[in-house]
Design a protein around this motif. Structure first.
Motif, PDB file in Angstrom:
ATOM      1  N   THR A  55       3.458   3.545 -16.003  1.00  0.00           N
ATOM      2  CA  THR A  55       4.710   3.902 -16.821  1.00  0.00           C
ATOM      3  C   THR A  55       4.149   4.263 -18.512  1.00  0.00           C
ATOM      4  OG1 THR A  55       5.639   2.174 -15.168  1.00  0.00           O
ATOM      5  CG2 THR A  55       7.174   3.017 -16.664  1.00  0.00           C
TER       6      THR A  55
ATOM      7  N   THR B 167      16.406   3.092 -10.677  1.00  0.00           N
ATOM      8  CA  THR B 167      15.135   2.974 -10.948  1.00  0.00           C
ATOM      9  C   THR B 167      14.250   3.018  -9.879  1.00  0.00           C
ATOM     10  OG1 THR B 167      15.078   2.765 -13.270  1.00  0.00           O
ATOM     11  CG2 THR B 167      12.439   3.267 -12.335  1.00  0.00           C
TER      12      THR B 167
ATOM     13  N   PHE C 293      10.041   2.395  -9.116  1.00  0.00           N
ATOM     14  CA  PHE C 293       9.208   3.675  -9.220  1.00  0.00           C
ATOM     15  C   PHE C 293       7.990   3.457  -8.111  1.00  0.00           C
ATOM     16  CE2 PHE C 293      10.967   0.363 -12.499  1.00  0.00           C
ATOM     17  CZ  PHE C 293       9.997   1.412 -13.690  1.00  0.00           C
TER      18      PHE C 293
ATOM     19  N   GLN D 174       2.145  -1.518 -11.373  1.00  0.00           N
ATOM     20  CA  GLN D 174       2.532  -0.610 -12.419  1.00  0.00           C
ATOM     21  C   GLN D 174       3.312  -1.428 -13.331  1.00  0.00           C
ATOM     22  OE1 GLN D 174       5.294   2.720 -10.152  1.00  0.00           O
ATOM     23  NE2 GLN D 174       4.918   3.116 -11.790  1.00  0.00           N
ATOM     24  N   GLN D 175       3.284  -1.470 -14.473  1.00  0.00           N
ATOM     25  CA  GLN D 175       4.324  -2.224 -15.323  1.00  0.00           C
ATOM     26  C   GLN D 175       6.607  -1.200 -15.040  1.00  0.00           C
ATOM     27  OE1 GLN D 175       4.008  -0.896 -19.039  1.00  0.00           O
ATOM     28  NE2 GLN D 175       2.306  -2.500 -19.592  1.00  0.00           N
ATOM     29  N   ARG D 176       6.951  -2.201 -14.659  1.00  0.00           N
ATOM     30  CA  ARG D 176       7.943  -2.002 -14.093  1.00  0.00           C
ATOM     31  C   ARG D 176       9.602  -2.584 -15.217  1.00  0.00           C
ATOM     32  NH1 ARG D 176       7.099  -5.215  -8.815  1.00  0.00           N
ATOM     33  NH2 ARG D 176       4.608  -4.898  -8.336  1.00  0.00           N
TER      34      ARG D 176
ATOM     35  N   ASP E 283      13.003  -2.840 -16.916  1.00  0.00           N
ATOM     36  CA  ASP E 283      14.453  -2.981 -16.992  1.00  0.00           C
ATOM     37  C   ASP E 283      15.616  -2.843 -17.831  1.00  0.00           C
ATOM     38  OD1 ASP E 283      13.745  -5.431 -16.929  1.00  0.00           O
ATOM     39  OD2 ASP E 283      14.694  -5.957 -15.340  1.00  0.00           O
TER      40      ASP E 283
ATOM     41  N   TYR F  39      16.226  -1.756 -10.386  1.00  0.00           N
ATOM     42  CA  TYR F  39      14.710  -1.093 -10.148  1.00  0.00           C
ATOM     43  C   TYR F  39      14.710  -1.665  -8.642  1.00  0.00           C
ATOM     44  CZ  TYR F  39      11.367  -5.180 -11.686  1.00  0.00           C
ATOM     45  OH  TYR F  39      11.019  -5.734 -11.284  1.00  0.00           O
TER      46      TYR F  39
ATOM     47  N   GLN G 189      10.527  -1.153  -6.440  1.00  0.00           N
ATOM     48  CA  GLN G 189       8.992  -0.406  -6.869  1.00  0.00           C
ATOM     49  C   GLN G 189       8.629  -0.751  -5.637  1.00  0.00           C
ATOM     50  OE1 GLN G 189       5.453  -1.367  -6.182  1.00  0.00           O
ATOM     51  NE2 GLN G 189       5.237   0.470  -7.732  1.00  0.00           N
TER      52      GLN G 189
ATOM     53  N   GLN H 190       7.249  -3.408  -3.208  1.00  0.00           N
ATOM     54  CA  GLN H 190       7.686  -5.599  -3.632  1.00  0.00           C
ATOM     55  C   GLN H 190       7.967  -5.800  -1.570  1.00  0.00           C
ATOM     56  OE1 GLN H 190      11.213  -4.074  -6.622  1.00  0.00           O
ATOM     57  NE2 GLN H 190      11.871  -5.594  -5.339  1.00  0.00           N
TER      58      GLN H 190
END
Length: 330
Positions: A106, A133, A135, A141-143, A145, A162, A164, A167
């Motif tokens: 990110t 968002t 991702f 990965q960094q998320r 928010d 968000y 990802q 998830q």
């Protein structure tokens, strides 16, 4: 004295080219557009009570491009982002801003970009803007928010929802009765493709098609488009496995899809199509590509414009010509 190397006359084996990241991004965005209502149901548990999904959804890519924070920077705009006009059950219109972060890592400035989109759209349309968002990178990965700013007593805090793609596990995604879950699963496997064997990727493609065709609610055209998305995102160079996949698709669809998926892909020649747009070659070549996207894959005007890298007006003109030709034949 060096001796000349002996040349062999064996023809070089032609190997399928792995789809470029740019092509994957276009396919990914098109899938999000195709399954937009299903995506809302996937992201929001009470989507049918919140949104009036029976009313048409308008995609506003042109408007988004005009306010893009990255528009004047090197590398152009982020064409993966989406802006859609949707209706709420209350009868009001809502602008839904979907940010697709199609990167393994990110960008630290990503939260700032989300905020800039939000305030520019709010200022332009003077109505509520929903930012969400997705991702699409690796599991770790960094998320981020939220966007936070604080200087000399001026403070701002902006938070957005968000999702990802990791998830949910593969097993969980296959349990969903929602085609967008399969889009997410395809995205997962594309990220992990370098760590998986061709057999593992093949088995995943079969699982996805089995799930997609299980309830029989999808049209032949819809299944064909999903297969093209699937084959390009989960790329396999083994022709034997590709042939097995095609045979399995025929079986699962009751021989309804028999046009030859591999031949259809070659006919479209998507990689060449993108290169045509990039090189700005003959107008006739781009017209042929756009016609194929409209007739063979039923792309929307915006999808065809993104795919062939031409203007929206160029696509609309070609569609009008095709419709006139069909009317004259009838």
């Amino acid at each position: 004295m060096r001796t000349a190397k002996k040349r062999t006359n064996r023809p070089a084996q032609k190997k399928d080219k792995k789809p470029s990241q740019k092509k994957n991004d276009i396919f990914f965005k098109s899938a999000f557009e195709d399954y937009f209502c299903d995506m809302l149901r996937f992201l929001y548990k009470d989507a049918d009570q919140i949104f009036d999904l029976e009313k048409p959804i308008s995609f506003m890519d042109k408007e988004l491009l005009e306010i893009s924070p990255d528009r004047n920077k090197k590398g152009g705009t982020r064409n993966a982002d989406m802006l859609a006009k949707i209706y709420l059950r209350t009868g009001k219109q809502e602008l839904f801003m979907l940010h697709l972060e199609i990167q393994t890592k990110t960008n630290p400035k990503f939260p700032s970009r989300v905020f800039k989109y939000w305030y520019r759209l709010t200022d332009r349309y003077d109505q509520p803007i929903v930012s969400h968002t997705i991702f699409t990178g690796v599991p770790g990965q960094q998320r981020p928010d939220k966007y936070h700013y604080n200087m000399l007593g001026t403070e701002l805090s902006f938070k957005y929802k968000y999702y990802q793609i990791f998830q949910h596990t593969e097993e969980e995604l296959l349990q969903f009765d929602n085609p967008f879950a399969l889009v997410v699963l395809v995205a997962q496997k594309e990220v992990l493709s370098k760590k998986l064997t061709p057999i593992e990727l093949h088995n995943t493609r079969i699982k996805i098609i089995e799930k997609l065709t299980a309830n029989g609610n999808y049209t032949q055209q819809g299944v064909t488009r999903f297969i093209l998305f699937l084959k390009n995102m989960i790329h396999i160079e083994d022709e034997e496995l590709n042939t097995k996949f095609e045979q399995q698709v025929r079986t699962l669809t009751g021989e309804k899809i028999t046009m030859g998926i591999i031949e259809t892909e070659k006919m479209l020649n998507i990689e060449e199509g993108i290169e045509i747009g990039a090189r700005n070659t003959k107008l006739e070549e781009r017209e042929i590509l756009v016609k194929k996207l409209i007739v063979k894959l039923a792309f929307t005007d915006q999808q065809a414009a993104d795919f062939a890298e031409v203007s929206l007006s160029f696509v609309k003109k070609i569609r009008t010509q095709l419709e006139k030709n069909n009317q004259s034949k009838n």
